[in-house]
Write a protein that holds these residues in place. Sequence first.
Motif, short mmCIF file in Angstrom:
data_model
loop_
_atom_site.label_atom_id
_atom_site.label_comp_id
_atom_site.label_asym_id
_atom_site.label_seq_id
_atom_site.Cartn_x
_atom_site.Cartn_y
_atom_site.Cartn_z
N PRO A 28 -57.01 -27.11 17.59
CA PRO A 28 -57.55 -26.14 16.64
C PRO A 28 -58.62 -25.28 17.29
O PRO A 28 -59.14 -25.63 18.36
N SER A 29 -58.94 -24.16 16.65
CA SER A 29 -59.98 -23.28 17.19
C SER A 29 -61.35 -23.94 17.09
O SER A 29 -61.56 -24.83 16.28
N ILE A 30 -62.27 -23.48 17.90
CA ILE A 30 -63.62 -24.04 17.88
C ILE A 30 -64.28 -23.79 16.53
O ILE A 30 -65.05 -24.61 16.04
N GLY A 31 -63.95 -22.67 15.89
CA GLY A 31 -64.49 -22.39 14.55
C GLY A 31 -64.03 -23.42 13.53
O GLY A 31 -64.83 -23.90 12.72
N VAL A 32 -62.76 -23.76 13.58
CA VAL A 32 -62.21 -24.78 12.68
C VAL A 32 -62.85 -26.13 12.97
O VAL A 32 -63.24 -26.87 12.04
N ARG A 58 -54.15 -30.37 22.76
CA ARG A 58 -52.76 -30.11 23.16
C ARG A 58 -52.58 -28.60 23.23
O ARG A 58 -52.71 -27.92 22.20
N PRO A 59 -52.27 -28.04 24.38
CA PRO A 59 -52.32 -26.59 24.55
C PRO A 59 -51.13 -25.82 23.98
O PRO A 59 -51.19 -24.60 23.82
N ARG A 60 -50.05 -26.54 23.66
CA ARG A 60 -48.82 -25.88 23.18
C ARG A 60 -47.90 -26.92 22.58
O ARG A 60 -48.10 -28.12 22.76
N GLU A 79 -52.44 -25.65 32.45
CA GLU A 79 -52.48 -26.25 31.11
C GLU A 79 -53.47 -27.42 31.07
O GLU A 79 -54.20 -27.58 30.09
N LEU A 80 -53.52 -28.19 32.13
CA LEU A 80 -54.47 -29.32 32.17
C LEU A 80 -55.91 -28.81 32.23
O LEU A 80 -56.81 -29.40 31.63
N ASP A 93 -60.93 -27.38 26.57
CA ASP A 93 -60.91 -27.58 25.12
C ASP A 93 -61.59 -28.90 24.74
O ASP A 93 -62.32 -28.97 23.75
N LEU A 94 -61.33 -29.93 25.54
CA LEU A 94 -61.93 -31.23 25.27
C LEU A 94 -63.46 -31.14 25.37
O LEU A 94 -64.19 -31.63 24.51
N ILE A 95 -63.94 -30.49 26.42
CA ILE A 95 -65.39 -30.36 26.61
C ILE A 95 -66.02 -29.56 25.47
O ILE A 95 -67.09 -29.92 24.95
N HIS A 96 -65.35 -28.49 25.04
CA HIS A 96 -65.87 -27.69 23.91
C HIS A 96 -65.92 -28.53 22.63
O HIS A 96 -66.89 -28.46 21.87
N ALA A 97 -64.86 -29.29 22.39
CA ALA A 97 -64.82 -30.14 21.18
C ALA A 97 -65.92 -31.20 21.24
O ALA A 97 -66.59 -31.48 20.24
N LYS A 98 -66.11 -31.78 22.43
CA LYS A 98 -67.17 -32.78 22.61
C LYS A 98 -68.54 -32.17 22.35
O LYS A 98 -69.38 -32.75 21.64
N ASN A 99 -68.78 -30.99 22.91
CA ASN A 99 -70.07 -30.32 22.72
C ASN A 99 -70.30 -29.93 21.26
O ASN A 99 -71.45 -29.88 20.81
N ALA A 100 -69.19 -29.68 20.53
CA ALA A 100 -69.31 -29.33 19.11
C ALA A 100 -69.67 -30.55 18.26
O ALA A 100 -70.11 -30.41 17.12
#
Length: 211
Positions: A37-41, A61-63, A73-74, A80-87
């Motif tokens: 999902p997007s970082i906003g979501v 999951r990128p696609r 892709e990795l 994405d994982l790091i952004h989600a963790k930071n969020a």
Amino acid sequence: MIKEFCAENYTDIPKAIQAGAGRIELCDNLAVGGTTPSIGVIEEALAYASEKHVPIMTMIRPRGGNFVYNDIELKIMENDLIHAKNAGTDGVVFGCLTEENEVDEEALEMLVGNSAGLLTTFHMAFDELSKEEQFKTIDWFARLGIDRILTHGGPLSTTIEENLPHLKELVDYAAGRIIILPGGGINSDNAERIASTLGVNELHGTKIVTI
């Protein structure tokens, strides 16, 4: 029992929590099995769920399509994982395979290494492995420190009822070293019976609660 509701975007999360969801798997694009999902979501879902003390597991999951990822892709998955963790996400959900339908060990170690402090779920890519490989993988994941495996117990073209014998084998083999999280075809009507049959106290689904 923990009912993990698979949420596409933010919209259904308040209703799902009100209906009894004890954990949320947050993703986008369920038509292809769920993507990041997007970082906003992610931020809005976390803001709401944290008030209700309900953990959020963010899909990485990128696609859609298979679970064989190239280097770009990795790198996307890592970012994405790091952004989600930071969020502030409570956990992450991922899976990666080789062309030979075995776990991509190097990619998985990278993802797990970036997941320190988070709950981790290896998703239904697990169901692509041979049954022999599944038991070996449970041993390795338990040593690696992965928290749970989301599995339908067979191809998604099969019913959850057909797969109960194999799911029971997986649960018994895991023996508490790692959580086996059954999913796919589990709903609010059959959840209690399936949990009782398998001896588990966590289940996953888009219809695990009635909203």
